[in-house]
Design an enzyme around this catalytic site. Structure first.
Site, short mmCIF file in Angstrom:
data_model
loop_
_atom_site.label_atom_id
_atom_site.label_comp_id
_atom_site.label_asym_id
_atom_site.label_seq_id
_atom_site.Cartn_x
_atom_site.Cartn_y
_atom_site.Cartn_z
N TYR A 54 0.82 -1.22 0.00
CA TYR A 54 0.00 0.00 0.00
C TYR A 54 0.85 1.27 0.00
CZ TYR A 54 -4.33 -2.66 0.63
OH TYR A 54 -5.41 -3.50 0.45
N ARG A 90 -11.99 -5.91 -10.88
CA ARG A 90 -12.42 -4.69 -10.18
C ARG A 90 -13.93 -4.52 -10.30
NH1 ARG A 90 -8.84 -1.64 -7.00
NH2 ARG A 90 -10.01 0.21 -7.61
N ARG A 107 -18.27 -6.55 -2.84
CA ARG A 107 -18.39 -5.55 -1.77
C ARG A 107 -19.85 -5.12 -1.59
NH1 ARG A 107 -13.10 -2.20 -3.86
NH2 ARG A 107 -11.53 -3.02 -2.42
N ASN A 117 -13.76 -3.91 3.69
CA ASN A 117 -14.36 -4.10 2.37
C ASN A 117 -13.87 -5.36 1.67
OD1 ASN A 117 -11.84 -3.29 1.63
ND2 ASN A 117 -12.49 -1.57 0.34
P1 IDP Z 1 -9.27 -0.10 -3.63
O1 IDP Z 1 -9.05 -1.16 -2.58
O2 IDP Z 1 -10.69 -0.13 -4.16
O3 IDP Z 1 -8.24 -0.11 -4.73
P2 IDP Z 1 -7.91 2.28 -2.60
O4 IDP Z 1 -8.34 3.67 -2.85
O5 IDP Z 1 -6.70 1.78 -3.31
O6 IDP Z 1 -9.17 1.32 -2.90
O7 IDP Z 1 -7.69 2.14 -1.03
C1 IDP Z 1 -7.08 0.99 -0.49
C2 IDP Z 1 -7.87 0.52 0.70
O8 IDP Z 1 -7.77 1.48 1.72
C3 IDP Z 1 -9.37 0.35 0.46
O9 IDP Z 1 -9.72 -0.92 -0.06
C4 IDP Z 1 -9.94 0.54 1.84
O10 IDP Z 1 -9.92 -0.66 2.59
C5 IDP Z 1 -8.97 1.54 2.47
N1 IDP Z 1 -9.54 2.88 2.38
C6 IDP Z 1 -9.64 3.67 1.28
N2 IDP Z 1 -10.22 4.85 1.57
C7 IDP Z 1 -10.49 4.79 2.90
C8 IDP Z 1 -11.09 5.71 3.81
O11 IDP Z 1 -11.50 6.81 3.43
N3 IDP Z 1 -11.17 5.28 5.10
C9 IDP Z 1 -10.74 4.08 5.53
N4 IDP Z 1 -10.18 3.19 4.70
C10 IDP Z 1 -10.05 3.54 3.41
MG MG Z 2 -6.23 0.36 -4.75
#
Ligand code: IDP
Ligand code: MG
Length: 155
Positions: A54, A90, A107, A117
């Site tokens: 990440y 996705r 999800r 999620n």
């Molecule tokens: P993705 O998993 O759909 O690619 P990303 O934006 O890459 O989404 O974010 C990685 C992970 O970080 C997300 O799956 C989620 O678990 C967590 N995340 C993203 N945005 C938030 C937030 O606003 N609050 C808490 N966790 C978040």
């Molecule tokens: Mg991502």
């Protein structure tokens, strides 16, 4: 044609998916669609792996809570292969925030909180290349043909 690309994607079933006993049902959705599992491993993710995986989110307000969550209990790491696998997976996963995910997506059907999620999936070929080497050695990614492939693809 972009749509015809045979592609690999990295999928991580997060600790909530394993703890809730949803791994089989989630994997079934990908298999039902015609994607092939070419690597699979139950993994207790280390902090180092989580921070690498990440890395693009470092500095964001949710980064620490994400790393803490992903390392809190085992995850199931997968590599899936199939036509346009990155974009397709996705779509099958649904949007990041389960409150926005369509019903019928993983999800959208099984989760309601953005942290919990259930699943990660690569968002582009560069992300796949970066993520897969955090969890798998090249030897762990298998190359084989499914007997049913000819019934799933035109080619
Ligand atoms: P993705 O998993 O759909 O690619 P990303 O934006 O890459 O989404 O974010 C990685 C992970 O970080 C997300 O799956 C989620 O678990 C967590 N995340 C993203 N945005 C938030 C937030 O606003 N609050 C808490 N966790 C978040
Ligand atoms: Mg991502």
């Amino acid at each position: 044609m972009d749509n015809d690309r045979k592609e690999k994607t990295f999928i991580l079933l997060k600790p909530d998916a394993v703890q809730r006993g949803l791994t089989g049902r989630i994997i079934a959705r990908f298999e039902d669609k015609g994607l092939k599992i070419i690597a699979a491993k139950l993994v207790q993710v280390t902090r180092e792996q989580a921070e690498k995986h990440y890395g693009v989110h470092k500095g964001k307000r949710f980064f620490e809570s994400l790393v803490e969550f992903i390392t809190s209990s085992p995850c199931l790491a997968l590599v899936l292969e199939g036509r346009n696998a990155i974009k397709l997976c996705r779509r099958i996963m649904g949007s990041t925030d389960p409150m926005d995910s369509e019903p019928g997506t993983i999800r959208g059907d099984f989760s309601l909180d953005v942290k919990h999620n259930l699943i990660h999936g690569s968002d582009c070929p560069d992300s796949y290349a970066h993520e897969v080497q955090v969890y798998f050695t090249p030897e762990e990614i298998l190359n084989y043909r499914l007997e049913l492939e000819g019934w799933i693809y035109y080619a």
